[in-house]
Design a protein around this motif. Sequence first.
Motif, PDB file in Angstrom:
ATOM      1  N   LEU A  29       9.667  22.966 -27.422  1.00 36.41           N
ATOM      2  CA  LEU A  29      10.388  21.722 -27.672  1.00 36.41           C
ATOM      3  C   LEU A  29      10.346  20.944 -26.374  1.00 36.41           C
ATOM      4  O   LEU A  29      10.759  21.451 -25.322  1.00 36.41           O
ATOM      5  N   VAL A  30       9.793  19.736 -26.442  1.00 35.30           N
ATOM      6  CA  VAL A  30       9.734  18.838 -25.292  1.00 35.30           C
ATOM      7  C   VAL A  30      10.807  17.779 -25.514  1.00 35.30           C
ATOM      8  O   VAL A  30      10.866  17.164 -26.582  1.00 35.30           O
ATOM      9  N   ASP A  31      11.659  17.587 -24.504  1.00 36.80           N
ATOM     10  CA  ASP A  31      12.748  16.618 -24.671  1.00 36.80           C
ATOM     11  C   ASP A  31      12.258  15.187 -24.432  1.00 36.80           C
ATOM     12  O   ASP A  31      11.081  14.951 -24.150  1.00 36.80           O
ATOM     13  N   GLU A  32      13.186  14.248 -24.536  1.00 35.06           N
ATOM     14  CA  GLU A  32      12.861  12.824 -24.436  1.00 35.06           C
ATOM     15  C   GLU A  32      12.274  12.443 -23.083  1.00 35.06           C
ATOM     16  O   GLU A  32      11.602  11.417 -22.962  1.00 35.06           O
ATOM     17  N   ASN A  33      12.524  13.270 -22.066  1.00 39.71           N
ATOM     18  CA  ASN A  33      12.044  12.979 -20.709  1.00 39.71           C
ATOM     19  C   ASN A  33      10.761  13.725 -20.359  1.00 39.71           C
ATOM     20  O   ASN A  33      10.325  13.690 -19.209  1.00 39.71           O
ATOM     21  N   GLY A  34      10.181  14.430 -21.340  1.00 38.63           N
ATOM     22  CA  GLY A  34       8.939  15.150 -21.079  1.00 38.63           C
ATOM     23  C   GLY A  34       9.134  16.501 -20.410  1.00 38.63           C
ATOM     24  O   GLY A  34       8.213  17.037 -19.799  1.00 38.63           O
ATOM     25  N   THR A  35      10.327  17.062 -20.559  1.00 35.78           N
ATOM     26  CA  THR A  35      10.651  18.356 -19.965  1.00 35.78           C
ATOM     27  C   THR A  35      10.701  19.414 -21.061  1.00 35.78           C
ATOM     28  O   THR A  35      11.142  19.134 -22.184  1.00 35.78           O
ATOM     29  N   ILE A  36      10.269  20.628 -20.743  1.00 37.37           N
ATOM     30  CA  ILE A  36      10.326  21.733 -21.701  1.00 37.37           C
ATOM     31  C   ILE A  36      11.795  22.098 -21.941  1.00 37.37           C
ATOM     32  O   ILE A  36      12.495  22.498 -21.010  1.00 37.37           O
TER      33      ILE A  36
END
Length: 157
Positions: free
Chosen positions: A128-135
């Motif tokens: 799952l990648v969040d809205e900021n491009g972080t795992i």
Amino acid sequence: MSATTRLSVGDPAPAFTLPDAQDNAVSLSDYAGRKVIVYFYPAAATPGCTKQACDFRDNLAELNDSGIDVVGISPDKPAKLAKFVADEGLTFPLLSDPEKKVLTEWGAFGEKKMYGKTVTGVIRSTFLVDENGTIAAAQYNVRATGHVAKLRRDLSV
């Protein structure tokens, strides 16, 4: 053979641009500002991969309603992906990584156990990648069957 580098929660998601089933370029950056599930699977139109893809298809509305998109990546060429999409009525992008560059960067290609033997291949993995491009979640060696239901429970979707 060296150990596969694995991503962990909090790591930046490695950027990618790959062709989809229609040979259109799709990038991780296309999902900036949204959550996206990126899952890696060994081969289109095989029993386990078909079950997993159909589970994502059947749960896509609920995932989308929760602000989560889905993208699948395999080493299959776009033509094989196009047939798989058509045969199974898949409604989310499947991307082609025949050189296994993105698979490797995400830790989804390397040594794995299969029928008691160590082999090199695609490691069925989901992120799952969040809205900021972080795992936000990293799961390796997931099962094809029941995985989407578990993921929905984990994400409270």
